[in-house]
Every structure is written in C-alpha cells, then in structure tokens.
Design an enzyme around this catalytic site. Structure first.
Site, PDB file in Angstrom:
ATOM      1  N   CYS A   2       0.822  -1.216   0.000  1.00  0.00           N
ATOM      2  CA  CYS A   2       0.000   0.000   0.000  1.00  0.00           C
ATOM      3  C   CYS A   2       0.859   1.271   0.000  1.00  0.00           C
ATOM      4  CB  CYS A   2      -0.881   0.041   1.229  1.00  0.00           C
ATOM      5  SG  CYS A   2      -1.842  -1.440   1.482  1.00  0.00           S
ATOM      6  N   ASN A 100      -1.688   1.911   5.929  1.00  0.00           N
ATOM      7  CA  ASN A 100      -0.804   0.829   5.469  1.00  0.00           C
ATOM      8  C   ASN A 100      -0.511  -0.060   6.662  1.00  0.00           C
ATOM      9  OD1 ASN A 100      -0.629   2.201   3.097  1.00  0.00           O
ATOM     10  ND2 ASN A 100       1.543   2.711   3.279  1.00  0.00           N
ATOM     11  N   GLY A 101      -0.373  -1.365   6.426  1.00  0.00           N
ATOM     12  CA  GLY A 101      -0.027  -2.284   7.510  1.00  0.00           C
ATOM     13  C   GLY A 101      -1.199  -3.176   7.869  1.00  0.00           C
ATOM     14  N   GLU A 475      18.929 -16.033  -8.311  1.00  0.00           N
ATOM     15  CA  GLU A 475      18.423 -14.699  -8.637  1.00  0.00           C
ATOM     16  C   GLU A 475      17.937 -14.640 -10.099  1.00  0.00           C
ATOM     17  OE1 GLU A 475      17.453 -12.248  -7.131  1.00  0.00           O
ATOM     18  OE2 GLU A 475      17.505 -10.591  -8.525  1.00  0.00           O
ATOM     19  N   LYS A 479      14.178 -13.573 -10.971  1.00  0.00           N
ATOM     20  CA  LYS A 479      13.888 -12.427 -11.835  1.00  0.00           C
ATOM     21  C   LYS A 479      12.952 -12.841 -12.957  1.00  0.00           C
ATOM     22  CE  LYS A 479      15.210 -10.051 -10.146  1.00  0.00           C
ATOM     23  NZ  LYS A 479      14.784  -9.275  -9.049  1.00  0.00           N
ATOM     24  N   LYS A 597       6.751  -3.848  -4.207  1.00  0.00           N
ATOM     25  CA  LYS A 597       8.156  -3.453  -4.063  1.00  0.00           C
ATOM     26  C   LYS A 597       8.599  -3.525  -2.615  1.00  0.00           C
ATOM     27  CE  LYS A 597      11.962  -1.531  -5.635  1.00  0.00           C
ATOM     28  NZ  LYS A 597      12.780  -2.496  -6.380  1.00  0.00           N
TER      29      LYS A 597
HETATM   30  C1  G6P Z   1       9.604  -7.955  -2.234  1.00  0.00           C
HETATM   31  C2  G6P Z   1      10.041  -7.616  -3.643  1.00  0.00           C
HETATM   32  C3  G6P Z   1      11.324  -8.361  -3.972  1.00  0.00           C
HETATM   33  C4  G6P Z   1      12.383  -8.036  -2.924  1.00  0.00           C
HETATM   34  C5  G6P Z   1      11.899  -8.409  -1.527  1.00  0.00           C
HETATM   35  C6  G6P Z   1      12.857  -7.920  -0.446  1.00  0.00           C
HETATM   36  O1  G6P Z   1       9.149  -9.261  -2.186  1.00  0.00           O
HETATM   37  O2  G6P Z   1       9.028  -7.948  -4.574  1.00  0.00           O
HETATM   38  O3  G6P Z   1      11.792  -7.940  -5.248  1.00  0.00           O
HETATM   39  O4  G6P Z   1      13.548  -8.724  -3.234  1.00  0.00           O
HETATM   40  O5  G6P Z   1      10.651  -7.754  -1.283  1.00  0.00           O
HETATM   41  O6  G6P Z   1      12.891  -6.516  -0.455  1.00  0.00           O
HETATM   42  P1  G6P Z   1      13.953  -5.645   0.308  1.00  0.00           P
HETATM   43  O7  G6P Z   1      13.452  -4.239   0.187  1.00  0.00           O
HETATM   44  O8  G6P Z   1      13.952  -6.108   1.729  1.00  0.00           O
HETATM   45  O9  G6P Z   1      15.246  -5.848  -0.352  1.00  0.00           O
END
Ligand code: G6P
Length: 602
Positions: A2, A100-101, A475, A479, A597
C-alpha cells in the site's frame, strides 16, 4: 504494498497532487486506489483497478478541496473491490482514513463497534479506525484527541493518515510502517505546503526536504507542522535533504523502469564505490563500519536480498569468518545461537517487515546489527547499530535489479574493510573499480534479446551455478518468474542431478554460469553435459575461459573477471534475459501481478 499520499495548502492543485503522487507510488504494487478531499465537505472517490480507473471516475465527478489524502491498496483483508479501497469513512461520512499495515486486533474492535451501532461497509481491518474516531468525537473529544484515542487502541503495524470533521488538518501516526513528511514552499498566505507519504518519490517533484516520522509519533499538518510524542509533547525533528532529484524517478525514454535501472548499473556501482575503494592505495574506507570486525555473521533477508546474503556468506567464509544466511521470516522460528555474531539485514527498501522483525529479534537477544540498504531514513537504517548504504539511487521497478548489484558491491566493500587481508584488498579493489566499465560493455553488446526471442515460450527455465554463481542462478530464476510469470528454478549445479534432472527435456532451456577455468568451472561443464545429454537447450553464460561453449546452444558472453566480480557480470546478462522474455510475453514488467516493491506485512 500500500501507498499513502497527503497534502495541505496546495490550493487548486490538491487533487492533481494526490493523484500524481499515487501514480508515483504505483511501483510499490497495488490493486485499488482512492482519494478524499476536504472542501465545503469531505468527499471520497475510490475504485478497484489502476490509477487510470480512478482518474476516469474523477473525471465523471471531480473533487475539490484544500487538503486531502490518497491511497493505493494491496489487498490483505478482503478482495480488491471499490468498497475495500481506501479511504474508509465513519458512519457520518465526516472522517476519512488511509492506512498501510495490518491492525491485528481489528476483529475485536469491529465487533465492539458494531455492538455500539456502527455500520461497516468493507471487509478491511482499516475501517475500524474511522469508527473509533467517530465514537471518540461522539463522546466530546476534539478531532486531534479523537485521532489519538483511536490510535491508542490499535495493535499491529500501521501508517495512518486521517481527515477528521471540518478540521483543516491531516492527522498522521505510525508504528512499524514508514511515513515521511515533505516540507514544501511557503505559499502566498504565509502558510507552508506540507506533504505526507509512505515514500519520498510520491512528492519529490515538489520538495527534497523531508522529515521521517518515528514509531509512536503523531503529526498534524496544517498551516504549520506539529510533531508530538504519544504523550502529546512536542518533538524536535531534523529536516533531511534527499540527494536524488525527481528526474531520477522518471523513465528517461526507456520503455520500462526496470530496463532503465538495468542500464543505470554502471553509475550505481560507481556511486557505491566512490570515496570508499581507493585503487591506487588498495584500501577500502567505510566510516560506517569502522569498528566492526565480526567473528561470525548471520544474514537476514528476503527475496533478491536473500540471494545477496548467500553471496555475502561466500565472501565472509572465504575470509575465514563463519557466516550463515537466513530467510528473515524464519529467523525467529529457528532461533539460532547468536553468540557474538554480527547480524546483517540486507534490504533495499529498509522496510521489509520480515527483515525488520528479524533484526529486532536479534537486537532483543543482544546482537549488534548492521543494515545494508538503499534507503536513508528507513526503519532498518534507523534501528540498526550501523548502516551500510548501497547508494544505488531510487529503484522503481518492483523487481530489484540495480539494487542487487549494489548489494553485491557493498558486501565486497564490507568484507574488504573488515575481515579481508591487505593482499586481498590490493587484488580485489582494482577489479571492483573495473566493474562499471565491464557491466557497460555487457549492456552495449548483449545478445540476451535474441536468446529471449528463441526461448520465451519454453515450458520451464533452469539456472545453474556453483560457488558465487549459485546465488546468481537463484536470482536469475527469481527475476524471470517475477516479471514473466514463467516457471523458472535455480539450482546449485551439483544438485541438479539429485532430482531436478527428472524435469529436464528439450523444452527446458538451462542457463549455466561458467566463469574462469578452474575446478569449479570444470565441474559445471560436467553438469552442462548431463543436461545436454537429456536434449535440453543450454545457454552458457561465460567468459570463454573454459570449454563450456562446446556444449552450449547459445552463449551469453561476459568479460573476464575474478570469481566474485564475475557473479555481478553474469547476473546482468540474466537480468536482460528476464526482461526480454517478459517483454516478449507482453507482461506488466514494472508492476508484476501480485507482487509489491516494499512488503510491509509479515
Ligand atoms: C519484495 C520484492 C522483492 C524483494 C523483496 C525484499 O518481495 O518484490 O523484489 O527482493 O521484497 O525486499 P527488500 O526491500 O527487503 O530488499
């Protein structure tokens, strides 16, 4: 996850500021959105779907007002519907709340409020908040006191902003969820513009002066800003200046943020190394971790950052320091003996709830903590004993690209500065300084797009590697699955024959990272032969030093580099493969379905 935006004293630009801000927060991932403005009266428009749907609804029924709040929702309680979108109102329609939360005690509060005659119109946990405020107002509390009274009853994590009655102010509070205030310019009447958001890009085009709200603090935004603690006592806050500009949060002509961010990697690497790694002297200076010399290390991280953690484990272990990586979400359940381990949280956002909570767990058990993050002022940054910034600049695409590269570079700096020998530093620092140029040469010459054209409709994609290339294999697969929605798995090359090989056929391209010409490379070539014998197409990601190409159908070339640097390079090729496969399939690359994100719930 959010997103929140709010603004006061923006006059006729209030609605535009809110909706543009929501668009800037789209990258966090969401499935509905809404705004509420206070004009002659409080008005709300909200809708499931994209911001474009919200814009369409607002065109039919424009709102106006002098202040307001907006929200992008990523569903947790109840499906993405118009009713469940924020802002949420009380029964009278005079209190609007965005959140949010997760409010953990919402069910009890909801039952109690319903028993008092309050009517609920959504499935959300958030909706209890406007009703709690309404109940306190009904008991004679002032708008601010009613807001505080409601917040005091909540358990869980929240960043909350509310408009209460006809009070010309936005009230805000946070606990375990980020909120940042933007200090704008003074306007004609002597009032100042203020912004409120879950993340700076939401208002960066108007101001770079920011104040980070801390857990337990309250903010009141009107002609002036007042920040108070939970007892109502004023808190002196520092005004920080954001280093990057709004341009950096635009696409600069690229089709997607992710492609732009992949191409920004040479610059991001330079920013990370600049002033820290001195090639001539062969030294690394990291003021942040001057007095850190861990005898053992625990990494906690999620997603892409967890893969960086696995890479960090190799670095520390090569230097003779015992190190382990944990999914942060598992850390509290396994409760490993911490001893005198340094606990390092890797998190680009600094807000991932699983990681923040593992770091807190570590601190509560007496550990020293270090955050490796891209986000100044984030929760991880503020709560850890030390912070190592990766300095990659803002990353908007949901799938991490340049921040993973930044994490790998920063981890190299960390081990070089703390546990590696002078001799290693002299060997490695020049290699790190070469990295930006080598990444650039891959970006200039990569044939990843052609390979994606050939294989984009394959049934499954496998990625294999050993040593530093194992986290890269994981990774590469992550991806690809994140942004293309295709099935992809990464394996340590040696483990392939212990099960996954049963899945390999002529519709399973296997991407094998083979660099150098040592024992590790020779063994990986052996693994390539195993899949080749099962008719799988092989794409070798290689510097050409081994004979891997002899057994490969395609080659993705990288420049020669030492093993730890080669992992950064092979990963860039895999990022491009993932991007072009997703692009071929017409996916929503910057905002993949179901993902966010910054994941601020555990
Ligand atoms: C979410 C994102 C991932 C990311 C992960 C950890 O799941 O979709 O792309 O790697 O969070 O995020 P951070 O901000 O802790 O690196």
């Amino acid at each position: 996850m959010c997103g929140i935006i709010g603004c006061v004293n923006r006059g006729e630009r209030t609605l535009e500021t809110l909706v543009d801000g929501l668009e800037r927060l789209e990258y966090r991932g969401y499935d509905s959105s809404g705004v509420s403005l206070l004009g002659e009266e409080l008005s709300v428009t909200k809708t499931a779907g994209k911001i474009a749907d919200l814009r369409a609804a607002l065109e039919e029924r424009p709102l106006d007002g002098r202040l307001g709040v907006g929200h992008t929702r990523w569903s947790t309680h109840g499906p993405p519907t118009d009713e469940n979108a924020h802002p949420h109102l009380d029964c009278s329609g005079e209190v609007a709340v965005v959140h949010n939360g997760i409010i953990e005690n919402y069910q009890g509060l909801r039952d109690e409020l319903a028993g008092d005659g309050h009517t609920f119109t959504s499935d959300t946990d958030t909706e209890v908040v406007p009703h709690l405020i309404e109940r306190a107002l009904g008991r004679g509390a002032s708008p601010e006191a009613a807001f505080r009274d409601a917040i005091a009853q909540l358990e869980g994590s929240y960043a909350i902003a509310a408009v209460v009655g006809d009070e010309e102010a936005i009230f805000a509070a946070r606990s375990d969820s980020p909120l940042v205030i933007g200090v704008g310019k003074e306007c004609a009447e002597g009032d100042r513009e203020y912004f409120l958001a879950s993340d700076v890009p939401a208002f960066r085009e108007y101001t770079g002066k920011v104040i980070y709200l801390d857990d337990g603090e309250f903010a009141r935004l009107e002609s002036e800003l007042a920040v108070t603690d939970s007892d109502g006592q004023p808190v002196e806050k520092t005004v920080n200046t954001v280093e990057w500009d709004a341009e950096e949060t635009g696409k600069s002509g690229y089709d997607h943020f992710m492609l732009k961010e992949i191409h920004e990697q040479p610059r991001a690497l330079r920013q990370c190394l600049s002033g820290r790694a001195d090639e001539l002297a062969g030294t690394v200076e990291l003021e942040e971790v001057d007095d850190v010399s861990p005898s053992s290390v625990h990494f906690v991280a999620m997603g892409t950052s967890y893969h960086a953690a696995l890479y960090g484990v190799h670095l520390f272990q090569q230097a003779g320091v015992p190190a382990q990586a944990f999914h942060a979400s598992e850390y509290a359940t396994v409760t490993p003996p911490i001893g005198d381990a340094l606990v390092i949280g890797i998190t680009q956002s600094g807000e991932t709830a699983d990681t923040v909570s593992a770091l807190r767990e570590a601190r509560s058990r007496g550990a020293r903590t270090l955050a490796v993050t891209n986000t100044v002022g984030s929760t991880a940054d503020r709560e850890c004993d030390e912070t190592l910034l990766i300095q990659s600049g803002p990353e908007i695409g949901v799938a991490a690209s340049k921040t993973f590269t930044g994490q790998l570079a920063a981890l190299n700096l960390l081990t070089l500065a703390t546990v590696e020998s002078g001799r290693t530093r002299r060997d490695v620092v020049p290699e790190l300084r070469e990295l930006p140029g080598r990444v650039q040469s891959i970006l200039d010459d990569s044939n990843a797009e052609e390979i994606a054209d050939v294989y984009h409709d394959s049934r499954s994609f496998f990625f294999i590697g050993r040593s530093y290339q194992y986290p890269v294999a994981l990774e590469g697969a992550l991806k690809l699955k994140e942004i293309s929605y295709e099935h992809a798995e990464g394996f340590s090359a040696g483990d392939l024959k212990h099960g996954p090989l049963a899945l390999v056929d002529d519709d399973t391209p296997v991407f094998a990272m083979v660099t150098g010409d040592d024992e590790i490379a020779r063994k990986t070539v052996g693994n390539i032969k195993e899949v080749e014998a099962r008719d799988a197409p092989v794409v070798a990601v290689t510097d050409g030093q081994s004979n891997a190409e002899l057994y490969a159908d395609h080659v993705l070339r990288i420049p020669e580099a030492i093993p730890r640097a080669a992992a950064v390079l092979t990963n860039v090729q895999l990022q491009l493969v993932a991007y072009h496969v997703a692009d071929n399939l017409g996916r929503s690359i910057d905002k993949p379905r179901n993902l966010a994100k910054s994941v601020t719930v555990e």
